[in-house]
Design a protein around this motif. Structure first.
Motif, PDB file in Angstrom:
ATOM      1  N   ALA A   3       0.861  -1.175   0.000  1.00  0.00           N
ATOM      2  CA  ALA A   3       0.000   0.000   0.000  1.00  0.00           C
ATOM      3  C   ALA A   3       0.900   1.227   0.000  1.00  0.00           C
ATOM      4  O   ALA A   3       1.985   1.216   0.606  1.00  0.00           O
ATOM      5  CB  ALA A   3      -0.888  -0.019   1.230  1.00  0.00           C
ATOM      6  N   ILE A   4       0.456   2.271  -0.697  1.00  0.00           N
ATOM      7  CA  ILE A   4       1.306   3.460  -0.820  1.00  0.00           C
ATOM      8  C   ILE A   4       1.683   4.002   0.554  1.00  0.00           C
ATOM      9  O   ILE A   4       2.815   4.424   0.788  1.00  0.00           O
ATOM     10  CB  ILE A   4       0.587   4.538  -1.668  1.00  0.00           C
ATOM     11  CG1 ILE A   4       0.494   4.043  -3.109  1.00  0.00           C
ATOM     12  CG2 ILE A   4       1.326   5.871  -1.608  1.00  0.00           C
ATOM     13  CD1 ILE A   4      -0.342   4.905  -4.007  1.00  0.00           C
ATOM     14  N   ALA A   5       0.709   3.922   1.457  1.00  0.00           N
ATOM     15  CA  ALA A   5       0.954   4.450   2.799  1.00  0.00           C
ATOM     16  C   ALA A   5       2.131   3.743   3.476  1.00  0.00           C
ATOM     17  O   ALA A   5       2.774   4.316   4.359  1.00  0.00           O
ATOM     18  CB  ALA A   5      -0.312   4.315   3.642  1.00  0.00           C
ATOM     19  N   ALA A   9       9.809   6.948   1.593  1.00  0.00           N
ATOM     20  CA  ALA A   9       9.725   8.189   0.808  1.00  0.00           C
ATOM     21  C   ALA A   9      10.315   7.976  -0.583  1.00  0.00           C
ATOM     22  O   ALA A   9       9.751   8.418  -1.590  1.00  0.00           O
ATOM     23  CB  ALA A   9      10.452   9.306   1.536  1.00  0.00           C
ATOM     24  N   ALA A  10      11.426   7.256  -0.665  1.00  0.00           N
ATOM     25  CA  ALA A  10      12.080   7.048  -1.963  1.00  0.00           C
ATOM     26  C   ALA A  10      11.206   6.181  -2.866  1.00  0.00           C
ATOM     27  O   ALA A  10      11.088   6.451  -4.072  1.00  0.00           O
ATOM     28  CB  ALA A  10      13.442   6.388  -1.756  1.00  0.00           C
ATOM     29  N   GLU A  11      10.615   5.173  -2.272  1.00  0.00           N
ATOM     30  CA  GLU A  11       9.746   4.285  -3.076  1.00  0.00           C
ATOM     31  C   GLU A  11       8.527   5.055  -3.595  1.00  0.00           C
ATOM     32  O   GLU A  11       8.119   4.889  -4.751  1.00  0.00           O
ATOM     33  CB  GLU A  11       9.284   3.099  -2.220  1.00  0.00           C
ATOM     34  CG  GLU A  11      10.374   2.075  -1.963  1.00  0.00           C
ATOM     35  CD  GLU A  11       9.964   1.051  -0.910  1.00  0.00           C
ATOM     36  OE1 GLU A  11      10.426  -0.102  -0.998  1.00  0.00           O
ATOM     37  OE2 GLU A  11       9.182   1.395   0.017  1.00  0.00           O
ATOM     38  N   ALA A  14       9.566   7.204  -6.507  1.00  0.00           N
ATOM     39  CA  ALA A  14       9.805   6.418  -7.721  1.00  0.00           C
ATOM     40  C   ALA A  14       8.463   6.014  -8.343  1.00  0.00           C
ATOM     41  O   ALA A  14       8.274   6.103  -9.561  1.00  0.00           O
ATOM     42  CB  ALA A  14      10.635   5.179  -7.383  1.00  0.00           C
ATOM     43  N   LEU A  15       7.547   5.605  -7.495  1.00  0.00           N
ATOM     44  CA  LEU A  15       6.218   5.198  -7.989  1.00  0.00           C
ATOM     45  C   LEU A  15       5.517   6.391  -8.644  1.00  0.00           C
ATOM     46  O   LEU A  15       4.955   6.290  -9.740  1.00  0.00           O
ATOM     47  CB  LEU A  15       5.380   4.654  -6.828  1.00  0.00           C
ATOM     48  CG  LEU A  15       3.944   4.275  -7.173  1.00  0.00           C
ATOM     49  CD1 LEU A  15       3.916   3.064  -8.102  1.00  0.00           C
ATOM     50  CD2 LEU A  15       3.143   3.960  -5.904  1.00  0.00           C
ATOM     51  N   ARG A  16       5.585   7.520  -7.963  1.00  0.00           N
ATOM     52  CA  ARG A  16       4.911   8.714  -8.473  1.00  0.00           C
ATOM     53  C   ARG A  16       5.474   9.087  -9.845  1.00  0.00           C
ATOM     54  O   ARG A  16       4.728   9.361 -10.780  1.00  0.00           O
ATOM     55  CB  ARG A  16       5.126   9.856  -7.488  1.00  0.00           C
ATOM     56  CG  ARG A  16       4.230  11.062  -7.722  1.00  0.00           C
ATOM     57  CD  ARG A  16       4.664  12.208  -6.843  1.00  0.00           C
ATOM     58  NE  ARG A  16       6.035  12.583  -7.128  1.00  0.00           N
ATOM     59  CZ  ARG A  16       6.922  12.962  -6.223  1.00  0.00           C
ATOM     60  NH1 ARG A  16       6.606  12.999  -4.950  1.00  0.00           N
ATOM     61  NH2 ARG A  16       8.149  13.287  -6.585  1.00  0.00           N
ATOM     62  N   VAL A 424       3.018  16.626  -3.691  1.00  0.00           N
ATOM     63  CA  VAL A 424       4.268  17.342  -3.958  1.00  0.00           C
ATOM     64  C   VAL A 424       3.883  18.653  -4.602  1.00  0.00           C
ATOM     65  O   VAL A 424       3.213  18.664  -5.637  1.00  0.00           O
ATOM     66  CB  VAL A 424       5.183  16.545  -4.923  1.00  0.00           C
ATOM     67  CG1 VAL A 424       6.406  17.385  -5.299  1.00  0.00           C
ATOM     68  CG2 VAL A 424       5.613  15.250  -4.284  1.00  0.00           C
ATOM     69  N   GLU A 425       4.247  19.700  -3.961  1.00  0.00           N
ATOM     70  CA  GLU A 425       3.866  21.051  -4.405  1.00  0.00           C
ATOM     71  C   GLU A 425       4.082  21.238  -5.903  1.00  0.00           C
ATOM     72  O   GLU A 425       5.208  21.125  -6.402  1.00  0.00           O
ATOM     73  CB  GLU A 425       4.713  22.060  -3.623  1.00  0.00           C
ATOM     74  CG  GLU A 425       4.243  23.493  -3.730  1.00  0.00           C
ATOM     75  CD  GLU A 425       2.989  23.752  -2.900  1.00  0.00           C
ATOM     76  OE1 GLU A 425       2.362  24.761  -3.172  1.00  0.00           O
ATOM     77  OE2 GLU A 425       2.644  22.956  -2.009  1.00  0.00           O
ATOM     78  N   GLY A 426       3.003  21.478  -6.635  1.00  0.00           N
ATOM     79  CA  GLY A 426       3.130  21.832  -8.050  1.00  0.00           C
ATOM     80  C   GLY A 426       3.553  20.710  -8.981  1.00  0.00           C
ATOM     81  O   GLY A 426       3.534  20.876 -10.190  1.00  0.00           O
TER      82      GLY A 426
END
Ligand SMILES: Cc1ncc(COP(=O)(O)O)c(C=O)c1O
Length: 431
Positions: A3-5, A9-11, A14-16, A424-426
């Motif tokens: 689950a994304i949660a 942070a790095a994973e 990368a997914l995003r 993520v801002e913007g």
């Protein structure tokens, strides 16, 4: 799949980046696909092309020798009522066959109730200070539109996967202002759920504060199976009669998604008293329905077995489309914790609950050339308090288009979910 949660942070990053790249590539294809319409496809309508030549030159006499070309026959031809008796679970004399569109019958029943009351009413519903309907949600937008049109308050109750939350329904039904309830008991629009026996028994036997309370029982998808399992539900007319409230249900169905959506037959079944009430009202509105179309349906479908074979042919066209959507959702979304979706065994829709927000998914889809049903459409007044309900309608586009659209939809749901969980801002705005 985590689950994304639960990702680091790095994973997540990368997914995003991967999902965003996939989405951008999809969008760059410049497609134009529409998954909004719960309509039969042209191939489905072709199944009924044989009807276009029926009843045929010179074929206009009914079983009893009446001339179907003429006025009259308000209740519908006995042979047509007999043909649909097993679908409605009612004997012929408690069935009315109207012209196309069961929605029109539902509309008329509500208007007649507001203007005249129904059997058991002390006064017309419109004379009550604030008549209300219970609305299992998400539900059919056109049911809600009828209520909104005539100022009938709508009280949403959640669906549970086997019908409405009955504790909530029973509590609301005690209020005398609550005059009715919308129910799509089998392969519900849009969740596809089937009301359980326990739910149906409770609906039939619950205490209603209004003596003239009605279940608007819209059995629109009664014979519209997507698997070999032809689900049967309890007969609401029988259950209500057993519980001592035979007048509680108004049962509706139609052949819109059996034969021709624009030229089908609308069906109404109810108690003796309700049928007499209904006929008295529509007898002022028409001198009789289109009996040639009724004859055409009898000649074409013939009997219960003929109807079953015809619906099997629909299933052969529809099941692969539903499978394509479910396969894409599963492949792109399973395990991420960003969405839940229904796997209907009948009906016309797949319902999705999107964690990233229905509005955001619809917006992302639009940017990628995919038309989805507007967010909120399946809620009374168009207001989804959780902004999560999406309705996917895979019946009308071709199988190839459904496959392509499903890829894009799954990506939009995933991207919206990632945005919600790791903003993520913007970074993820759509230009
Ligand atoms: C639950 C439900 N009821 C009724 C209808 C419309 O029926 P008809 O074509 O008989 O008016 C639809 C069409 O999508 C539907 O989903």
């Amino acid at each position: 799949m985590n689950a994304i949660a639960d990702l680091s942070a790095a994973e997540r990053e990368a997914l995003r980046d991967r999902v965003r790249a996939d989405y951008d590539a999809f969008r760059a294809r410049g497609l134009k696909l529409d998954m909004t319409r719960g309509k039969p496809s042209p191939e489905q309508l072709d199944l009924a092309n044989g009807m276009l030549a029926l009843p045929g030159n010179g074929d206009y006499l009914t079983q009893s020798g009446e001339d179907a070309r003429n006025y009259g026959g308000l209740q519908g031809l006995p042979e047509t009522r007999a043909l649909f008796s097993h679908v409605l679970g009612a004997p012929q004399d408690r069935i009315v066959v109207g012209d196309n569109s069961s929605l029109a019958l539902m509309h008329d029943c509500l208007v007649f109730a507001l203007l005249k009351g129904v059997p058991g009413s002390a006064q017309p519903w419109s004379k009550e200070p604030s008549p209300a309907f219970i609305c299992p949600t998400p539900g059919y937008d056109r049911h809600f539109a009828i209520c909104e049109e005539f100022g009938v308050r709508m009280l949403p109750v959640p669906l549970t996967g086997h019908g409405p939350d009955m504790d909530a329904v029973e509590a609301l039904a005690l209020d005398p202002a609550v005059k009715g309830m919308w129910c799509v008991p089998k392969y519900s629009n849009p969740t596809g759920e089937i009301y359980s026996d326990a739910t149906i028994r409770r609906l039939a036997s619950m205490r209603a504060g209004a003596a003239d309370f009605r279940l608007f029982w819209d059995d629109a998808y009664s014979v519209h199976h997507l698997t070999e399992r032809r689900h049967q539900i309890l007969n609401i007319l029988d259950e209500c009669a057993l519980a001592g409230c035979p007048d509680r249900p108004f049962v509706f169905a139609s052949t819109s998604k059996v034969t021709l959506a624009g030229a089908g037959l609308a069906l109404f079944a109810a108690s003796q008293a309700n049928v007499a009430w209904f006929l008295a009202r529509i007898g002022k509105r028409t001198i009789g329905p289109d009996k040639l179309n009724q004859l055409r349906h009898v000649r074409f479908l013939r009997d219960e077995e003929g109807l079953r074979r015809h619906m099997d042919a629909h299933r052969a066209l529809l099941a692969p489309k539903f499978a394509a959507v479910l396969e894409a959702l599963e492949r792109h979304l399973a395990g991420f914790g960003v969405a839940r979706w229904s796997a209907p065994e009948g009906g016309y829709f797949i319902a999705v609950e999107a964690l990233g927000g229905a509005k955001r998914v619809v917006e992302l889809a639009k940017q990628a050339g995919l038309a989805l049903t507007p967010a909120g459409a399946t809620w009374p007044y168009g207001q989804d308090p959780h902004d999560s309900s999406l309705r996917l309608a895979p019946t009308f586009p071709t199988l190839d288009d459904v496959r392509i659209a499903s890829e894009g939809i799954a990506l939009c749901i995933l991207l919206a979910g990632i945005e919600a969980l790791c903003p993520v801002e913007g970074a993820l705005g759509t230009q």
